[in-house]
Design a protein around this motif. Structure first.
Motif, mmCIF file in Angstrom:
data_model
loop_
_atom_site.group_PDB
_atom_site.id
_atom_site.type_symbol
_atom_site.label_atom_id
_atom_site.label_comp_id
_atom_site.label_asym_id
_atom_site.label_seq_id
_atom_site.Cartn_x
_atom_site.Cartn_y
_atom_site.Cartn_z
ATOM 1 N N GLU A 83 -11.257 35.509 -59.619
ATOM 2 C CA GLU A 83 -11.590 34.491 -58.647
ATOM 3 C C GLU A 83 -10.299 34.016 -58.007
ATOM 4 O O GLU A 83 -9.326 33.737 -58.699
ATOM 5 C CB GLU A 83 -12.297 33.323 -59.324
ATOM 6 C CG GLU A 83 -12.791 32.315 -58.324
ATOM 7 C CD GLU A 83 -13.613 31.225 -58.994
ATOM 8 O OE1 GLU A 83 -14.819 31.461 -59.188
ATOM 9 O OE2 GLU A 83 -13.066 30.183 -59.311
ATOM 10 N N LYS A 84 -10.298 34.014 -56.708
ATOM 11 C CA LYS A 84 -9.148 33.491 -55.993
ATOM 12 C C LYS A 84 -9.627 32.427 -55.029
ATOM 13 O O LYS A 84 -10.824 32.281 -54.789
ATOM 14 C CB LYS A 84 -8.457 34.606 -55.202
ATOM 15 C CG LYS A 84 -7.657 35.566 -56.050
ATOM 16 C CD LYS A 84 -6.764 36.380 -55.152
ATOM 17 C CE LYS A 84 -5.988 37.405 -55.946
ATOM 18 N NZ LYS A 84 -5.092 38.175 -55.075
ATOM 19 N N GLU A 85 -8.668 31.726 -54.477
ATOM 20 C CA GLU A 85 -9.026 30.731 -53.471
ATOM 21 C C GLU A 85 -8.172 30.967 -52.244
ATOM 22 O O GLU A 85 -6.966 31.178 -52.343
ATOM 23 C CB GLU A 85 -8.817 29.320 -54.007
ATOM 24 C CG GLU A 85 -9.439 28.277 -53.092
ATOM 25 C CD GLU A 85 -9.376 26.865 -53.680
ATOM 26 O OE1 GLU A 85 -10.317 26.105 -53.461
ATOM 27 O OE2 GLU A 85 -8.375 26.556 -54.346
ATOM 28 N N LEU A 86 -8.863 30.935 -51.127
ATOM 29 C CA LEU A 86 -8.187 31.096 -49.853
ATOM 30 C C LEU A 86 -8.162 29.727 -49.188
ATOM 31 O O LEU A 86 -9.186 29.049 -49.133
ATOM 32 C CB LEU A 86 -9.015 32.088 -49.023
ATOM 33 C CG LEU A 86 -8.452 32.636 -47.738
ATOM 34 C CD1 LEU A 86 -7.200 33.461 -48.013
ATOM 35 C CD2 LEU A 86 -9.521 33.520 -47.081
ATOM 36 N N ILE A 87 -6.976 29.324 -48.746
ATOM 37 C CA ILE A 87 -6.869 28.015 -48.089
ATOM 38 C C ILE A 87 -6.434 28.275 -46.647
ATOM 39 O O ILE A 87 -5.349 28.813 -46.409
ATOM 40 C CB ILE A 87 -5.840 27.117 -48.809
ATOM 41 C CG1 ILE A 87 -6.212 27.004 -50.295
ATOM 42 C CG2 ILE A 87 -5.777 25.735 -48.152
ATOM 43 C CD1 ILE A 87 -5.164 26.329 -51.148
ATOM 44 N N VAL A 88 -7.287 27.933 -45.711
ATOM 45 C CA VAL A 88 -7.065 28.287 -44.308
ATOM 46 C C VAL A 88 -6.907 27.038 -43.448
ATOM 47 O O VAL A 88 -7.746 26.140 -43.493
ATOM 48 C CB VAL A 88 -8.251 29.128 -43.761
ATOM 49 C CG1 VAL A 88 -7.887 29.716 -42.407
ATOM 50 C CG2 VAL A 88 -8.641 30.223 -44.738
ATOM 51 N N THR A 89 -5.817 27.006 -42.676
ATOM 52 C CA THR A 89 -5.626 25.928 -41.702
ATOM 53 C C THR A 89 -6.083 26.444 -40.340
ATOM 54 O O THR A 89 -5.707 27.561 -39.950
ATOM 55 C CB THR A 89 -4.138 25.536 -41.622
ATOM 56 O OG1 THR A 89 -3.658 25.338 -42.953
ATOM 57 C CG2 THR A 89 -3.944 24.248 -40.822
ATOM 58 N N VAL A 90 -6.899 25.652 -39.658
ATOM 59 C CA VAL A 90 -7.486 26.132 -38.397
ATOM 60 C C VAL A 90 -7.341 25.101 -37.269
ATOM 61 O O VAL A 90 -7.127 23.916 -37.528
ATOM 62 C CB VAL A 90 -9.000 26.447 -38.580
ATOM 63 C CG1 VAL A 90 -9.200 27.611 -39.521
ATOM 64 C CG2 VAL A 90 -9.763 25.221 -39.059
ATOM 65 N N THR A 91 -7.456 25.581 -36.062
ATOM 66 C CA THR A 91 -7.644 24.689 -34.913
ATOM 67 C C THR A 91 -8.922 25.125 -34.197
ATOM 68 O O THR A 91 -9.224 26.332 -34.183
ATOM 69 C CB THR A 91 -6.472 24.787 -33.899
ATOM 70 O OG1 THR A 91 -6.302 26.143 -33.537
ATOM 71 C CG2 THR A 91 -5.189 24.201 -34.456
ATOM 72 N N PRO A 92 -9.642 24.237 -33.578
ATOM 73 C CA PRO A 92 -9.432 22.783 -33.690
ATOM 74 C C PRO A 92 -9.739 22.299 -35.105
ATOM 75 O O PRO A 92 -10.487 22.949 -35.825
ATOM 76 C CB PRO A 92 -10.446 22.231 -32.693
ATOM 77 C CG PRO A 92 -11.530 23.269 -32.646
ATOM 78 C CD PRO A 92 -10.852 24.584 -32.837
ATOM 79 N N SER A 93 -9.156 21.168 -35.449
ATOM 80 C CA SER A 93 -9.374 20.603 -36.769
ATOM 81 C C SER A 93 -10.864 20.299 -36.950
ATOM 82 O O SER A 93 -11.451 19.599 -36.124
ATOM 83 C CB SER A 93 -8.538 19.327 -36.898
ATOM 84 O OG SER A 93 -8.431 18.998 -38.252
ATOM 85 N N PRO A 94 -11.502 20.858 -37.956
ATOM 86 C CA PRO A 94 -12.956 20.709 -38.073
ATOM 87 C C PRO A 94 -13.364 19.294 -38.496
ATOM 88 O O PRO A 94 -12.839 18.769 -39.472
ATOM 89 C CB PRO A 94 -13.325 21.724 -39.156
ATOM 90 C CG PRO A 94 -12.078 22.000 -39.897
ATOM 91 C CD PRO A 94 -10.915 21.642 -39.040
ATOM 92 N N ALA A 95 -14.260 18.710 -37.745
ATOM 93 C CA ALA A 95 -14.784 17.390 -38.105
ATOM 94 C C ALA A 95 -15.789 17.559 -39.237
ATOM 95 O O ALA A 95 -15.727 16.890 -40.251
ATOM 96 C CB ALA A 95 -15.443 16.742 -36.895
ATOM 97 N N ASP A 96 -16.686 18.472 -39.052
ATOM 98 C CA ASP A 96 -17.543 18.861 -40.187
ATOM 99 C C ASP A 96 -17.745 20.363 -40.158
ATOM 100 O O ASP A 96 -17.379 21.034 -39.188
ATOM 101 C CB ASP A 96 -18.855 18.080 -40.188
ATOM 102 C CG ASP A 96 -19.507 18.076 -38.820
ATOM 103 O OD1 ASP A 96 -20.331 17.206 -38.569
ATOM 104 O OD2 ASP A 96 -19.168 18.983 -38.008
ATOM 105 N N LEU A 97 -18.313 20.848 -41.224
ATOM 106 C CA LEU A 97 -18.335 22.292 -41.437
ATOM 107 C C LEU A 97 -19.580 22.927 -40.829
ATOM 108 O O LEU A 97 -20.697 22.515 -41.125
ATOM 109 C CB LEU A 97 -18.316 22.544 -42.944
ATOM 110 C CG LEU A 97 -17.494 23.707 -43.464
ATOM 111 C CD1 LEU A 97 -16.088 23.711 -42.896
ATOM 112 C CD2 LEU A 97 -17.463 23.659 -44.975
#
Ligand code: ADP
Ligand code: MG
Length: 341
Positions: A259-273
């Motif tokens: 099990e791994k975890e991916l941490i992704v920074t995105v634009t535009p900044s998500p208000a909700d998923l």
């Protein structure tokens, strides 16, 4: 059990010379067998009693290279010291090569060689004297002694006649290894042999132990280093606070770490998923990053990233995180935030 051999007798007798430990047909299937092993240290000087082992059932197949892992204070040394005859158990049974340590302590002790965690050596003995003395204790006849051979094997030939107190920590550790082997035991147990030991010594120690294992000896080691255990051991047991929390083939145990975890920074900044990401198990952390747990054996990172893009985001940064030994403990013991799932 994959490695078990047919057991005709359970007396753990060694063939003449003790050379063919791995091939003799009259040896029991398990090198070590523990049933309900408990240890309570009675508190001295008003200290409370401490239950270091809380009923351990454990089988170490003969011929295996076995790892005993656990955090500090788990009870690893207590378990090993009971087998070595250094600590008296409070309850339960322990067999070494089929020999009950209560019924036949002398024969049980002859079947095992223990390298203790503590560097306890007599400061006024030279390495040669240390090994000769130990051989005498075990009744190894002079012509069968292998003092020089063992000193060479652990790289101490040129220190054979130096006082033990002049030896470095690494040299002492190596001398303890040689000392544990003087009676050519079928079971060799090493308690944290690589703690504070340099890379070179580690490598040579493991090469030597692999050789012994290939010649049929059972090797048991405790270590903090999951990576080391993963590379060397065919089976791993994990104890925590005196309880066995896992015992399995190394490959199966490691799969639990798939099990791994991916941490992704995105634009535009998500208000909700977006729904489609929620469905993939993505969650939003407090810094507005997407966190995605996945199984590397089943899911490709590229597919996860495509899903993020399809949801209308541009990716500006990404990090992956792998679980380590600490996390494995937490998961197996159900402690901590990650362990309560
Ligand atoms: P490990 O080797 O896994 O670090 P130990 O077997 O050394 O664990 O210790 C297990 C627990 O028993 C620890 O809490 C330790 O403090 C306690 N303990 C160990 N030896 C003694 C002793 N001689 N007297 C009292 N408590 C002890
Ligand atoms: Mg210890």
């Amino acid at each position: 059990m994959r490695r078990s051999a047919p057991s005709a007798t359970v007396d753990g007798r060694q063939p003449a010379g003790g050379q063919a430990a791995g091939t003799a047909p009259d040896l029991p299937a398990n090198a070590i067998e523990l049933k309900g092993l408990r240890k309570i240290y009675r508190g001295a000087h008003g200290q409370p009693a401490m239950e270091a082992l809380r009923g351990i059932d454990l089988l170490v197949p003969r011929g295996s290279f076995f790892g005993l892992l656990g955090p500090n204070g788990a009870g690893k040394s207590t378990l090993i010291n009971i087998l070595a005859g250094l600590v008296v158990k409070s309850a339960g049974r322990a067999l070494v090569c089929g020999v009950d340590i209560d019924r036949n302590p002398r024969r049980a002790r002859r079947a095992i060689g223990v390298v203790p965690q503590e560097l306890n050596l007599d400061a006024f003995f030279t390495p040669r004297e240390t090994l000769e003395f130990q051989a005498g204790l075990y009744g190894v006849p002079r012509r069968e002694r292998r003092t020089s051979e063992l000193l060479a094997a652990v790289g101490l030939s040129d220190k054979a006649d130096a006082y033990a107190r002049s030896l470095s920590g690494g040299m002492r550790r190596r001398l303890l290894v040689a000392k544990a082997l003087v009676h050519d035991p079928p079971v060799v147990v090493l308690d944290e042999p690589t703690a504070g030991v340099d890379v070179e010594l580690r490598r040579s120690l493991w090469e030597y132990m692999k050789g012994l294992n290939a010649r049929g000896r059972t090797i048991v080691l405790t270590t903090h280093y999951l990576e080391e255990a993963e590379r060397l051991c065919d089976r791993i047991a994990i104890i925590d606070r005196g309880t066995l929390v896992a015992c399995d083939e190394t490959s199966r145990l490691m799969r639990r770490l798939d099990e791994k975890e991916l941490i992704v920074t995105v634009t535009p900044s998500p208000a909700d998923l977006p729904e489609m990401l929620q469905a993939r198990g993505v969650r939003l952390d407090e810094r507005g990053r997407l966190r995605i747990r996945y199984r590397p054996s089943r899911t490709r990172v590229i597919d996860l990233l495509d899903a993020v893009r399809d949801a209308g985001f541009a990716i500006t940064d990404l990090v992956t995180r792998e679980p380590d030994l600490e996390e494995l403990f937490l998961r197996l013991t159900g402690r901590g935030a990650e362990g309560t799932r």
